[in-house]
Design a protein around this motif. Structure first.
Motif, PDB file in Angstrom:
ATOM      1  N   GLU A  36      46.715 116.937  63.967  1.00  0.00           N
ATOM      2  CA  GLU A  36      46.478 115.709  64.728  1.00  0.00           C
ATOM      3  C   GLU A  36      47.657 115.352  65.635  1.00  0.00           C
ATOM      4  O   GLU A  36      47.503 114.553  66.563  1.00  0.00           O
ATOM      5  CB  GLU A  36      46.152 114.549  63.779  1.00  0.00           C
ATOM      6  CG  GLU A  36      47.316 114.006  62.990  1.00  0.00           C
ATOM      7  CD  GLU A  36      47.673 114.795  61.728  1.00  0.00           C
ATOM      8  OE1 GLU A  36      48.442 114.249  60.915  1.00  0.00           O
ATOM      9  OE2 GLU A  36      47.204 115.933  61.546  1.00  0.00           O
ATOM     10  N   LEU A  37      48.826 115.964  65.398  1.00  0.00           N
ATOM     11  CA  LEU A  37      49.993 115.707  66.237  1.00  0.00           C
ATOM     12  C   LEU A  37      50.244 116.828  67.239  1.00  0.00           C
ATOM     13  O   LEU A  37      51.282 116.852  67.905  1.00  0.00           O
ATOM     14  CB  LEU A  37      51.237 115.495  65.363  1.00  0.00           C
ATOM     15  CG  LEU A  37      51.163 114.311  64.396  1.00  0.00           C
ATOM     16  CD1 LEU A  37      52.454 114.188  63.594  1.00  0.00           C
ATOM     17  CD2 LEU A  37      50.857 113.006  65.132  1.00  0.00           C
ATOM     18  N   HIS A  38      49.274 117.748  67.327  1.00  0.00           N
ATOM     19  CA  HIS A  38      49.364 118.852  68.291  1.00  0.00           C
ATOM     20  C   HIS A  38      48.075 118.992  69.100  1.00  0.00           C
ATOM     21  O   HIS A  38      47.833 120.035  69.695  1.00  0.00           O
ATOM     22  CB  HIS A  38      49.623 120.180  67.554  1.00  0.00           C
ATOM     23  CG  HIS A  38      50.866 120.174  66.722  1.00  0.00           C
ATOM     24  ND1 HIS A  38      52.123 120.244  67.265  1.00  0.00           N
ATOM     25  CD2 HIS A  38      51.052 120.082  65.382  1.00  0.00           C
ATOM     26  CE1 HIS A  38      53.031 120.209  66.296  1.00  0.00           C
ATOM     27  NE2 HIS A  38      52.402 120.113  65.142  1.00  0.00           N
ATOM     28  N   SER A  39      47.239 117.959  69.105  1.00  0.00           N
ATOM     29  CA  SER A  39      45.923 118.111  69.726  1.00  0.00           C
ATOM     30  C   SER A  39      45.390 116.797  70.266  1.00  0.00           C
ATOM     31  O   SER A  39      45.805 115.715  69.850  1.00  0.00           O
ATOM     32  CB  SER A  39      44.930 118.680  68.708  1.00  0.00           C
ATOM     33  OG  SER A  39      44.789 117.792  67.611  1.00  0.00           O
ATOM     34  N   ILE A  40      44.457 116.935  71.172  1.00  0.00           N
ATOM     35  CA  ILE A  40      43.704 115.796  71.694  1.00  0.00           C
ATOM     36  C   ILE A  40      42.297 115.890  71.100  1.00  0.00           C
ATOM     37  O   ILE A  40      41.654 116.941  71.161  1.00  0.00           O
ATOM     38  CB  ILE A  40      43.669 115.820  73.232  1.00  0.00           C
ATOM     39  CG1 ILE A  40      45.091 115.543  73.755  1.00  0.00           C
ATOM     40  CG2 ILE A  40      42.664 114.814  73.774  1.00  0.00           C
ATOM     41  CD1 ILE A  40      45.243 115.688  75.238  1.00  0.00           C
ATOM     42  N   ALA A  69      46.350 121.797  72.002  1.00  0.00           N
ATOM     43  CA  ALA A  69      44.950 122.190  71.838  1.00  0.00           C
ATOM     44  C   ALA A  69      44.078 120.952  71.990  1.00  0.00           C
ATOM     45  O   ALA A  69      44.568 119.810  72.018  1.00  0.00           O
ATOM     46  CB  ALA A  69      44.733 122.818  70.459  1.00  0.00           C
ATOM     47  N   ILE A  70      42.773 121.195  72.077  1.00  0.00           N
ATOM     48  CA  ILE A  70      41.772 120.129  72.108  1.00  0.00           C
ATOM     49  C   ILE A  70      40.803 120.414  70.975  1.00  0.00           C
ATOM     50  O   ILE A  70      40.330 121.550  70.830  1.00  0.00           O
ATOM     51  CB  ILE A  70      41.051 120.088  73.464  1.00  0.00           C
ATOM     52  CG1 ILE A  70      42.056 119.830  74.588  1.00  0.00           C
ATOM     53  CG2 ILE A  70      39.942 119.037  73.459  1.00  0.00           C
ATOM     54  CD1 ILE A  70      41.517 120.077  75.977  1.00  0.00           C
ATOM     55  N   VAL A  71      40.526 119.405  70.153  1.00  0.00           N
ATOM     56  CA  VAL A  71      39.607 119.570  69.027  1.00  0.00           C
ATOM     57  C   VAL A  71      38.346 118.752  69.311  1.00  0.00           C
ATOM     58  O   VAL A  71      38.431 117.557  69.615  1.00  0.00           O
ATOM     59  CB  VAL A  71      40.250 119.135  67.700  1.00  0.00           C
ATOM     60  CG1 VAL A  71      39.269 119.322  66.543  1.00  0.00           C
ATOM     61  CG2 VAL A  71      41.532 119.935  67.446  1.00  0.00           C
ATOM     62  N   LEU A  72      37.199 119.412  69.187  1.00  0.00           N
ATOM     63  CA  LEU A  72      35.914 118.790  69.501  1.00  0.00           C
ATOM     64  C   LEU A  72      35.150 118.411  68.244  1.00  0.00           C
ATOM     65  O   LEU A  72      35.125 119.153  67.263  1.00  0.00           O
ATOM     66  CB  LEU A  72      35.077 119.745  70.350  1.00  0.00           C
ATOM     67  CG  LEU A  72      35.704 120.167  71.674  1.00  0.00           C
ATOM     68  CD1 LEU A  72      34.841 121.197  72.375  1.00  0.00           C
ATOM     69  CD2 LEU A  72      35.935 118.957  72.569  1.00  0.00           C
ATOM     70  N   HIS A  73      34.493 117.249  68.316  1.00  0.00           N
ATOM     71  CA  HIS A  73      33.767 116.683  67.187  1.00  0.00           C
ATOM     72  C   HIS A  73      32.423 116.141  67.663  1.00  0.00           C
ATOM     73  O   HIS A  73      32.240 115.881  68.851  1.00  0.00           O
ATOM     74  CB  HIS A  73      34.533 115.494  66.595  1.00  0.00           C
ATOM     75  CG  HIS A  73      35.962 115.753  66.279  1.00  0.00           C
ATOM     76  ND1 HIS A  73      36.391 116.099  65.026  1.00  0.00           N
ATOM     77  CD2 HIS A  73      37.079 115.702  67.050  1.00  0.00           C
ATOM     78  CE1 HIS A  73      37.705 116.247  65.033  1.00  0.00           C
ATOM     79  NE2 HIS A  73      38.148 116.013  66.250  1.00  0.00           N
ATOM     80  N   GLY A 107      49.300 110.195  68.258  1.00  0.00           N
ATOM     81  CA  GLY A 107      48.503 111.003  67.347  1.00  0.00           C
ATOM     82  C   GLY A 107      47.269 110.233  66.912  1.00  0.00           C
ATOM     83  O   GLY A 107      47.371 109.103  66.457  1.00  0.00           O
ATOM     84  N   ALA A 108      46.095 110.839  67.072  1.00  0.00           N
ATOM     85  CA  ALA A 108      44.834 110.211  66.645  1.00  0.00           C
ATOM     86  C   ALA A 108      44.427 110.775  65.291  1.00  0.00           C
ATOM     87  O   ALA A 108      44.776 111.910  64.949  1.00  0.00           O
ATOM     88  CB  ALA A 108      43.731 110.463  67.680  1.00  0.00           C
ATOM     89  N   ARG A 109      43.669 110.014  64.538  1.00  0.00           N
ATOM     90  CA  ARG A 109      43.256 110.427  63.192  1.00  0.00           C
ATOM     91  C   ARG A 109      41.905 111.135  63.240  1.00  0.00           C
ATOM     92  O   ARG A 109      40.949 110.722  62.587  1.00  0.00           O
ATOM     93  CB  ARG A 109      43.212 109.209  62.283  1.00  0.00           C
ATOM     94  CG  ARG A 109      44.577 108.593  62.087  1.00  0.00           C
ATOM     95  CD  ARG A 109      44.529 107.357  61.225  1.00  0.00           C
ATOM     96  NE  ARG A 109      45.882 106.878  60.974  1.00  0.00           N
ATOM     97  CZ  ARG A 109      46.151 105.754  60.355  1.00  0.00           C
ATOM     98  NH1 ARG A 109      45.179 104.988  59.908  1.00  0.00           N
ATOM     99  NH2 ARG A 109      47.401 105.384  60.162  1.00  0.00           N
ATOM    100  N   HIS A 110      41.843 112.221  63.986  1.00  0.00           N
ATOM    101  CA  HIS A 110      40.579 112.935  64.152  1.00  0.00           C
ATOM    102  C   HIS A 110      40.501 114.207  63.311  1.00  0.00           C
ATOM    103  O   HIS A 110      39.412 114.779  63.161  1.00  0.00           O
ATOM    104  CB  HIS A 110      40.339 113.262  65.634  1.00  0.00           C
ATOM    105  CG  HIS A 110      41.343 114.198  66.229  1.00  0.00           C
ATOM    106  ND1 HIS A 110      41.069 115.526  66.445  1.00  0.00           N
ATOM    107  CD2 HIS A 110      42.613 113.991  66.654  1.00  0.00           C
ATOM    108  CE1 HIS A 110      42.129 116.090  66.993  1.00  0.00           C
ATOM    109  NE2 HIS A 110      43.080 115.188  67.121  1.00  0.00           N
ATOM    110  N   VAL A 111      41.614 114.654  62.785  1.00  0.00           N
ATOM    111  CA  VAL A 111      41.629 115.886  61.988  1.00  0.00           C
ATOM    112  C   VAL A 111      42.890 115.855  61.118  1.00  0.00           C
ATOM    113  O   VAL A 111      43.884 115.236  61.489  1.00  0.00           O
ATOM    114  CB  VAL A 111      41.615 117.131  62.913  1.00  0.00           C
ATOM    115  CG1 VAL A 111      42.865 117.211  63.769  1.00  0.00           C
ATOM    116  CG2 VAL A 111      41.389 118.406  62.145  1.00  0.00           C
TER     117      VAL A 111
END
Length: 198
Positions: free
Chosen positions: A95-99, A26-30, A70-74
């Motif tokens: 965070e380990l299943h998304s960009i 998935a992609i998570v938007l912020h 993994g990025a620390r975005h969520v």
């Protein structure tokens, strides 16, 4: 960290705030709630937040780490909302299943905001006025989304391109960003990701 960008148009601005192996589904938007410089400085401060990409208001795309990290975005450490898809939050590590993509944007603003403004008649998150997203930024976001979804086979839909607010009690990216549905506030706008995209 020296790396080759996953997205050919991206400018590298490396962050050390990553952990684990990412398997993007998935992609998570912020939104950043501030300027580009503040977001990039946050990502370069050890043990703070991060995202894979930051898109500036002029459309410049910055990549801060390889998509395989993994990025620390969520996070779901304090619990995820029930509306978070199970495939993303089932193991409490979205965070380990998304960009993660951050858009430079102030979020909620006052009615005398000096930038582009979106008036939300529905008062999402209890606020009527929002910093609007410029067209150059939206075009860059569209290009990046099309590239990522094509490379990973991620469906280009609202179950896989997800607002941060669908995972945690956050407002981002706010009602000014209308990817899949028409925007009815002021100014109105057709859905950004329309059926006729390549």
């Amino acid at each position: 960290v020296v790396f080759t960008p996953n997205y050919a148009e991206a400018v590298i601005n490396a962050s050390c705030n990553h952990w684990g192996q990412n398997n993007p589904e998935a992609i998570v938007l912020h939104f950043t709630r501030g300027e580009l410089s503040a977001a990039l400085a946050e990502f370069q401060t050890r043990d703070r937040t991060s995202a894979h990409y930051v898109i500036d208001r002029d459309g410049t795309v910055y990549q801060t780490m390889p998509e395989s990290y993994g990025a620390r975005h969520v996070t779901c450490i304090a619990g995820c909302l029930e509306c978070c898809p199970t495939y993303l939050c089932g193991d409490n590590h979205p965070e380990l299943h998304s960009i993660g993509i951050e858009l430079v944007n102030q979020g909620q603003v006052r009615d005398d905001w000096q930038g582009p403004i979106y008036e939300d008649y529905n008062m999402a998150f209890g606020n009527r006025y929002w910093d609007d997203y410029p067209s150059a930024q939206l075009q860059a976001l569209t290009g990046l989304l099309l590239d990522i979804t094509a490379r990973y086979g991620i469906p280009l839909d609202a179950d896989h391109i997800i607002a941060h607010s669908r995972i945690q009690q956050k407002a981002d990216p706010g009602p000014a960003l209308n990817l899949f549905e028409a925007r009815t506030g002021n100014p109105p706008r057709e859905a950004i990701l329309k059926d006729d995209l390549p």
